[in-house]
Write an enzyme that holds these catalytic residues in place. Structure first.
Site, mmCIF file in Angstrom:
data_model
loop_
_atom_site.group_PDB
_atom_site.id
_atom_site.type_symbol
_atom_site.label_atom_id
_atom_site.label_comp_id
_atom_site.label_asym_id
_atom_site.label_seq_id
_atom_site.Cartn_x
_atom_site.Cartn_y
_atom_site.Cartn_z
ATOM 1 N N LYS A 111 0.741 -1.207 -0.059
ATOM 2 C CA LYS A 111 -0.012 0.169 -0.049
ATOM 3 C C LYS A 111 0.874 1.188 -0.084
ATOM 4 O O LYS A 111 0.400 2.273 -0.377
ATOM 5 C CB LYS A 111 -0.983 -0.012 1.275
ATOM 6 C CG LYS A 111 -2.171 -0.938 0.957
ATOM 7 C CD LYS A 111 -3.089 -0.843 1.935
ATOM 8 C CE LYS A 111 -4.373 -1.569 2.122
ATOM 9 N NZ LYS A 111 -4.830 -1.769 0.800
ATOM 10 N N LYS A 194 -4.699 -8.964 -6.818
ATOM 11 C CA LYS A 194 -5.994 -9.139 -6.162
ATOM 12 C C LYS A 194 -7.102 -8.205 -6.480
ATOM 13 O O LYS A 194 -6.881 -6.970 -6.673
ATOM 14 C CB LYS A 194 -5.593 -8.995 -4.645
ATOM 15 C CG LYS A 194 -6.672 -9.842 -3.504
ATOM 16 C CD LYS A 194 -6.340 -9.156 -2.183
ATOM 17 C CE LYS A 194 -6.546 -7.833 -1.775
ATOM 18 N NZ LYS A 194 -7.062 -7.825 -0.416
ATOM 19 N N LYS A 197 -11.113 -3.554 -3.518
ATOM 20 C CA LYS A 197 -12.305 -2.507 -3.674
ATOM 21 C C LYS A 197 -11.711 -1.218 -3.675
ATOM 22 O O LYS A 197 -12.434 -0.304 -4.620
ATOM 23 C CB LYS A 197 -13.141 -2.268 -2.545
ATOM 24 C CG LYS A 197 -12.509 -2.079 -0.984
ATOM 25 C CD LYS A 197 -13.397 -2.229 -0.057
ATOM 26 C CE LYS A 197 -13.312 -3.445 0.772
ATOM 27 N NZ LYS A 197 -12.176 -3.701 1.587
HETATM 28 N N1 AQP Z 1 -9.785 -10.574 -3.816
HETATM 29 C C1 AQP Z 1 -10.167 -11.247 -2.608
HETATM 30 N N2 AQP Z 1 -10.181 -12.503 -2.354
HETATM 31 C C2 AQP Z 1 -10.440 -13.211 -1.288
HETATM 32 N N3 AQP Z 1 -10.628 -12.565 -0.121
HETATM 33 C C3 AQP Z 1 -10.430 -11.357 -0.157
HETATM 34 N N4 AQP Z 1 -10.783 -10.311 0.984
HETATM 35 C C4 AQP Z 1 -10.530 -9.116 0.440
HETATM 36 N N5 AQP Z 1 -10.307 -9.122 -0.916
HETATM 37 C C5 AQP Z 1 -10.260 -10.541 -1.238
HETATM 38 C C6 AQP Z 1 -10.956 -11.023 2.432
HETATM 39 O O1 AQP Z 1 -12.102 -9.956 2.656
HETATM 40 C C7 AQP Z 1 -11.951 -9.768 4.207
HETATM 41 C C8 AQP Z 1 -11.982 -8.228 4.751
HETATM 42 O O2 AQP Z 1 -10.886 -7.787 3.740
HETATM 43 P P1 AQP Z 1 -10.927 -6.065 3.910
HETATM 44 O O3 AQP Z 1 -11.717 -5.566 3.003
HETATM 45 O O4 AQP Z 1 -11.153 -5.748 5.567
HETATM 46 O O5 AQP Z 1 -9.248 -5.705 3.693
HETATM 47 P P2 AQP Z 1 -8.595 -6.089 2.199
HETATM 48 O O6 AQP Z 1 -8.187 -7.417 2.185
HETATM 49 O O7 AQP Z 1 -7.403 -4.976 2.249
HETATM 50 O O8 AQP Z 1 -9.448 -5.809 1.103
HETATM 51 P P3 AQP Z 1 -9.452 -4.919 -0.171
HETATM 52 O O9 AQP Z 1 -10.568 -5.150 -1.052
HETATM 53 O O10 AQP Z 1 -8.015 -5.025 -1.037
HETATM 54 O O11 AQP Z 1 -9.610 -3.389 0.417
HETATM 55 P P4 AQP Z 1 -8.629 -2.175 0.243
HETATM 56 O O12 AQP Z 1 -8.329 -1.987 -1.225
HETATM 57 O O13 AQP Z 1 -9.060 -0.977 1.040
HETATM 58 O O14 AQP Z 1 -7.303 -2.515 0.758
HETATM 59 C C9 AQP Z 1 -10.556 -10.290 4.424
HETATM 60 O O15 AQP Z 1 -10.460 -11.554 5.361
HETATM 61 C C10 AQP Z 1 -9.798 -10.270 3.216
HETATM 62 O O16 AQP Z 1 -8.799 -11.380 3.081
#
Ligand code: AQP
Length: 329
Positions: A111, A194, A197
């Protein structure tokens, strides 16, 4: 009954990745575990969020938790910031963490790799100790997460053990639970990344509240390869393998069986079926979401959830403060 804790940070609209990697599993676990699920709004602000948009995303996320099948009679749903003990234990866990180990966190590196120092918040750096607090407050035995969060749960284990060794047995040392299929759903436009969002272009990401036709178009346009046969090979066919994982997770059909059905057939037909499976799931979620949002029940659910969570978190924090010597009565 074993206890489980997890959360999602709605830094944007929740995605199919969040659903497959996390939410859907929470729903399965709520029958067999004492489950605590929270909306990680304190984690959201480690990166600037426009307040109006954040409020909307938080409400949508709660609506989606319920729409995806979380039942407040079976699990405890709450907003992280409503249970003050999260922030307090978060600070104490920050004081138990070493710079070196936080520097090694892959998510922090990813990040911040393209950001200028003055734009990187200290909050982003100390996100993992706050996450440790989220888990340790509830003596969770298991933490269901996607692959990307496994390292943070491992740090949580280290912090729990460090505290237990230094001050005597206090925390349960939790284990991450990562599903075999769907633990890392990849971007449809770049399957080496990955599905996230906060991804800049939203072409690779399907949102749970997205227009159904738009979601189908994204699947039909998903990046594949020149091999021209449906096969599960994450190294050489990452795009097709990703679609197979999506389809298998949502339909329950094993990957091998899908591969066999598509022997000798092209990607077009395969993508069409994946698009239909995704559309069916999104339609179901969106219908339930609309009912929930117009029912006005969210506020009460969160209030009751926070009260239940607070009762456990309060006792744990007190114990920790006493052991550390900062609480004198
Ligand atoms: N692409 C993914 N595949 C499988 N699992 C996922 N998770 C997130 N993206 C995927 C799982 O969802 C849970 C909550 O995640 P989060 O939204 O709190 O954090 P993150 O992993 O950082 O998700 P993002 O979408 O990538 O958010 P941003 O872009 O803001 O950093 C977790 O259990 C995660 O593993």
């Amino acid at each position: 009954m074993k206890r489980m804790v997890s959360g999602i940070k709605p830094t944007g609209e929740l995605t199919l990745g969040n659903y497959i990697g996390a939410l859907r599993n929470f729903v399965k676990y709520q029958d067999d575990y004492e489950l605590y699920v929270f909306i990680a709004n304190l984690h959201c602000v480690t990166v600037y969020q426009e307040p109006k948009e954040l409020r909307k995303n938080l409400k949508d996320a709660i609506g989606l938790y319920l729409a995806c099948g979380l039942d407040p009679q079976k699990c405890t749903i709450f907003l992280q910031s409503d249970v003050y003990e999260h922030a307090q234990l978060g600070w104490l866990m920050t004081c138990m963490s070493y710079m070196g180990e936080l520097n090694r966190m892959t998510q922090f590196k990813e990040k911040t790799q393209n950001a200028k120092d003055e734009n990187i918040t200290a909050g982003l750096f100390v996100y993992p100790p706050l996450m440790a607090a989220d888990i340790l407050l509830y003596d969770a035995d298991y933490v269901p997460v996607g692959e990307d969060q496994k390292q943070h749960v491992e740090l949580t284990r280290d912090l729990a053990q460090r505290f237990n060794n230094r001050y005597s047995e206090t925390f349960v040392v939790p284990e991450p639970l990562v599903a075999k299929v769907g633990a890392r759903i990849m971007s449809l436009s770049d399957p080496s990344k990955k599905m996230s969002k906060s991804e800049e272009s939203n072409k690779g990401c399907i949102y749970l509240l997205e227009d159904i036709n738009s979601a189908k178009k994204k699947i039909m346009g998903a990046v594949t390869d020149m091999c021209a046969h449906v096969n599960y090979d994450k190294i050489n066919q990452p795009g097709v393998s990703n679609l197979l994982e999506i389809m298998s997770s949502l339909s329950g059909e094993p990957i091998d069986s899908i591969v066999t059905r598509y022997e000798g057939k092209g990607y077009g037909e395969f993508k069409k079926e994946v698009a239909e499976v995704v559309a069916k799931e999104l339609t179901m979620i969106q219908n339930r979401y609309n009912e929930i949002m117009s029912s006005g029940q969210i506020e009460q659910i969160l209030k009751e959830g926070a009260e239940r969570a607070h009762r456990i978190a309060f006792r744990k924090l007190k114990k920790v403060q006493k052991k550390m010597g900062i609480d004198i009565f």
